[in-house]
Design an enzyme around this catalytic site. Structure first.
Site, PDB file in Angstrom:
ATOM      1  N   ASP A 139       1.103  -0.967  -0.057  1.00  0.00           N
ATOM      2  CA  ASP A 139      -0.132  -0.139  -0.328  1.00  0.00           C
ATOM      3  C   ASP A 139       0.888   1.073   0.003  1.00  0.00           C
ATOM      4  OD1 ASP A 139      -2.728   1.562   0.070  1.00  0.00           O
ATOM      5  OD2 ASP A 139      -2.948  -0.346   1.367  1.00  0.00           O
ATOM      6  N   ASP A 179      -3.185   4.755  -2.160  1.00  0.00           N
ATOM      7  CA  ASP A 179      -3.887   5.513  -1.400  1.00  0.00           C
ATOM      8  C   ASP A 179      -4.622   6.632  -2.292  1.00  0.00           C
ATOM      9  OD1 ASP A 179      -5.410   4.644   1.180  1.00  0.00           O
ATOM     10  OD2 ASP A 179      -4.167   6.903   1.861  1.00  0.00           O
ATOM     11  N   GLU A 222      -6.870   4.019  -5.978  1.00  0.00           N
ATOM     12  CA  GLU A 222      -7.869   4.006  -5.335  1.00  0.00           C
ATOM     13  C   GLU A 222      -8.493   5.374  -5.194  1.00  0.00           C
ATOM     14  OE1 GLU A 222     -10.022   3.881  -0.503  1.00  0.00           O
ATOM     15  OE2 GLU A 222      -8.160   5.073  -1.195  1.00  0.00           O
ATOM     16  N   HIS A 278     -10.473  -3.994   3.012  1.00  0.00           N
ATOM     17  CA  HIS A 278     -10.347  -3.621   4.339  1.00  0.00           C
ATOM     18  C   HIS A 278     -11.500  -2.079   4.866  1.00  0.00           C
ATOM     19  CE1 HIS A 278      -7.795  -0.771   2.196  1.00  0.00           C
ATOM     20  NE2 HIS A 278      -8.150   0.110   3.148  1.00  0.00           N
ATOM     21  N   ASP A 279     -12.166  -1.634   4.042  1.00  0.00           N
ATOM     22  CA  ASP A 279     -12.917  -0.597   4.324  1.00  0.00           C
ATOM     23  C   ASP A 279     -14.073  -1.044   4.208  1.00  0.00           C
ATOM     24  OD1 ASP A 279     -10.668   1.106   4.644  1.00  0.00           O
ATOM     25  OD2 ASP A 279     -10.731   2.305   2.677  1.00  0.00           O
TER      26      ASP A 279
HETATM   27  C1  NOJ Z   1      -8.054   4.951   2.289  1.00  0.00           C
HETATM   28  C2  NOJ Z   1      -7.890   3.370   2.938  1.00  0.00           C
HETATM   29  O1  NOJ Z   1      -8.031   2.514   2.256  1.00  0.00           O
HETATM   30  C3  NOJ Z   1      -8.516   3.804   4.133  1.00  0.00           C
HETATM   31  O2  NOJ Z   1      -8.054   2.273   5.477  1.00  0.00           O
HETATM   32  C4  NOJ Z   1      -8.116   5.009   4.938  1.00  0.00           C
HETATM   33  O3  NOJ Z   1      -8.278   4.778   6.225  1.00  0.00           O
HETATM   34  C5  NOJ Z   1      -7.858   6.439   4.251  1.00  0.00           C
HETATM   35  N1  NOJ Z   1      -7.536   5.912   2.611  1.00  0.00           N
HETATM   36  C6  NOJ Z   1      -6.989   7.082   4.494  1.00  0.00           C
HETATM   37  O4  NOJ Z   1      -6.167   6.552   4.259  1.00  0.00           O
END
Ligand code: NOJ
Length: 572
Positions: free
Chosen positions: A101, A207, A263, A339-340
């Protein structure tokens, strides 16, 4: 149209690992790098080609490692740089690749760059972060604009010492780096990227890749009149210098033939997405669009009710991301979990005991037939589901969840009805559901750790775990293995083919075809808990079809069982 050269990352399936929750090797209740190494054979047995490691960098862990204190070191409870070198080597030894990441929109407030930056207005690194003076309204000190942070509240934090605000699009402990400064960018490339590329990593999941260029930072329009802070995602995403920054970053990546997946939130405009992923633009290889995973959510994620969307909306979201590769040189991704996100079986099918296995297989079959690079999140291959409503708020560890719950409590003065609605929403959507320990076996703590884990393990690990599923031919895991093989075998169709949605408005069954030159497959997916008549849409009715795979061992000839999916090969 000439067919562009196929790249290794297109036909790859990627397995995402959340270090804290994958496998604990030393009995401290927290997963670690040696734990990951010990399960590489398991990961390889699924049939994936690449592993993606969520942030394992040194960090105070305010946002689970997305607040990096030192890009060149590893969070000690996870291991050391040497452990990472072994992981890289062992992954490669198995013929797999490894990506990390890359978290470079912001650092931790404990990073030495920020400590210097905040030390004085004259510090040479002052401009490495985004500092602004206060605004004064009726004599009252206010932040420079009205933007809300991604985890609630103003995205500006007042610094007493130097009497200015700094920007943080996420937690106050995650100050945003100033990408406008070329020295900052160079330091990012050296420390966060080259350090690891030189150690052999094969690329990055990048990210919040579209947030580096913040534009003019004027006030956002008022969309939530009850709040002082307003949604500004459309302002701070895809800003004016984004493509310039990414082209520069790409020069580092090109030296190593590194893969990137960015992302890309708040970007419904496909023309904008294409600019990031078009091959000739040389920016990113692919991005994660949010069309599918944001389904049913308003601008404020948790202010929603479970299953408030219909199947046509879901189909449309999939169609949008699939069409990104149609007739142009872009690339796309296939994912439902990370993970989100909460668990896909709970979100898109049903986690009722009688349906969860069928739901897991249905989604596996659907994903395996979609074009783009495939991403599977740890535990998804087992059909792991959300933890139940009965679990108390203490089990939610994510800052996003606790901030939201607290905001509702403050706003409603703890009104029990509103608190129940908030908890219902969290039980459906919270990021915590993906972050519980991996269910390895029916041993205590789901076989994840000898000690009490940092998050509670699922109680149903007794019936849904990797050990049991490995020896069970009818398990979700066995089905995923089979589907990943079929995806490779028919990669022209499934990985690279064109997607056509049929029977769009059908509320129960999702039907589409995949086409590659003269080959065609028909995919039918029953997204309901009831049987549905098996109907061949008019477009393909005249073609002879042969069943390639069903989620059931013995499918009926004229109907689809609850949550059953099938793929037919069509004769042209
Ligand atoms: C996206 C990440 O996937 C997430 O887990 C994170 O909280 C935010 N970006 C901030 O880095």
């Amino acid at each position: 149209m000439t067919i562009p050269k196929r790249m290794w990352w297109q036909n790859s399936s990627v397995y995402q690992i959340y270090p804290a929750s994958f496998k604990d090797s030393n009995g401290d209740g927290v997963g670690d790098i040696p734990g990951i190494i010990s399960e590489l054979d398991y990961i390889q047995s699924i049939g994936v080609d690449v592993i993606w490691i969520c942030p394992m960098y040194d960090s105070p862990q305010v946002d689970m490692g997305y607040d990096v204190r030192d890009y060149e070191d590893v969070y000690r409870p996870y291991g050391t740089v040497q452990d990472m070198e072994v992981l890289i080597e062992q992954t490669h030894a198995r013929g797999m690749k490894i990506i990390l990441d890359l978290v470079v929109n912001h650092t931790s407030d404990q990073h030495k760059w920020f400590l210097e930056s905040r030390s004085s207005k004259n510090n040479p690194k002052r401009d490495w972060y985004i500092w602004r003076p206060a605004r004064y309204v009726d004599g009252q000190r206010k932040p420079p604009n009205n933007w809300i942070g991604n985890f609630g509240g103003s995205c500006w934090e007042w610094d007493e010492h130097t009497q200015e605000y700094y920007l943080h699009l996420f937690c106050p402990e995650q100050p945003d780096l100033n990408w406008e400064n070329s020295a900052t960018r160079q330091a990012i490339y050296d420390s966060a990227m080259e350090f690891w590329l030189q150690r052999g990593v094969d690329g990055f999941r990048v990210d919040t890749v579209n947030m580096y260029s913040k534009g003019d930072m004027v006030d956002a329009p008022i969309t939530d009149p009850k709040s002082e802070w307003q949604f500004a995602g459309f302002q701070y995403c895809n800003g004016p210098r984004m493509h310039e920054f990414l082209s520069e970053m790409n020069q580092v990546l090109q030296k190593y033939d590194a893969m990137t997946v960015g992302e890309c939130p708040h970007t419904p405009d496909m023309a904008k997405v294409l600019k990031y992923v078009s091959r000739k633009e040389k920016q990113l290889n692919m991005v994660f669009q949010f069309d599918v995973v944001d389904i049913g959510q308003g601008p404020y994620k948790f202010q929603t009710t479970p299953f408030n969307w219909g199947l046509p909306q879901f189909k449309h979201a999939i169609e949008t991301t699939q069409n990104l590769i149609r007739g142009n040189d872009g690339w796309t991704t296939v994912f439902l979990e990370n993970h989100d996100q909460s668990r896909s079986v709970s979100r898109f099918t049903s986690d009722a005991p009688q349906h969860r296995v069928a739901g897991g297989k249905l989604l596996s079959l659907m994903m395996s037939a979609l074009s783009g690079t495939m991403f599977i999140y740890q535990g998804q291959e087992l059909g792991m589901v959300n933890f139940p409503m009965e679990w108390s708020m203490d089990e939610y560890k994510d800052v996003d969840s606790s901030n939201y719950y607290k905001m509702v409590a403050d706003r409603s003065h703890n009104d029990p009805k509103e608190m129940h609605v908030a908890k219902t929403s969290l039980q459906h959507l919270a990021r915590d559901h993906a972050r519980v320990p991996m269910s390895w076996s029916d041993a205590p703590n789901a076989g994840f750790s000898a000690a009490k884990p940092w998050m509670r393990a699922l109680d149903d690990a007794a019936i849904c775990n990797a050990k049991q599923q490995q020896s069970d031919k009818s398990s979700v895991l066995s089905f995923w293995k089979r589907m990943l093989q079929l995806r490779k075998q028919y990669s022209d169709l499934f990985v690279f083919g064109e997607f056509d949605l049929l029977d769009k408005s059908n509320l129960e069954v999702f039907t589409f075809t995949k086409t590659w030159q003269n080959k065609k497959a028909l995919v039918v997916l029953n997204f309901t808990a009831e049987e549905q008549k098996l109907v061949y849409p008019t477009e393909v009715r005249s073609q002879k079809s042969e069943l390639l795979v069903s989620t059931l061992d013995t499918p009926a000839s004229d109907k689809l069982a609850a949550y059953e999916g099938r793929i037919f090969m069509l004769e042209s």
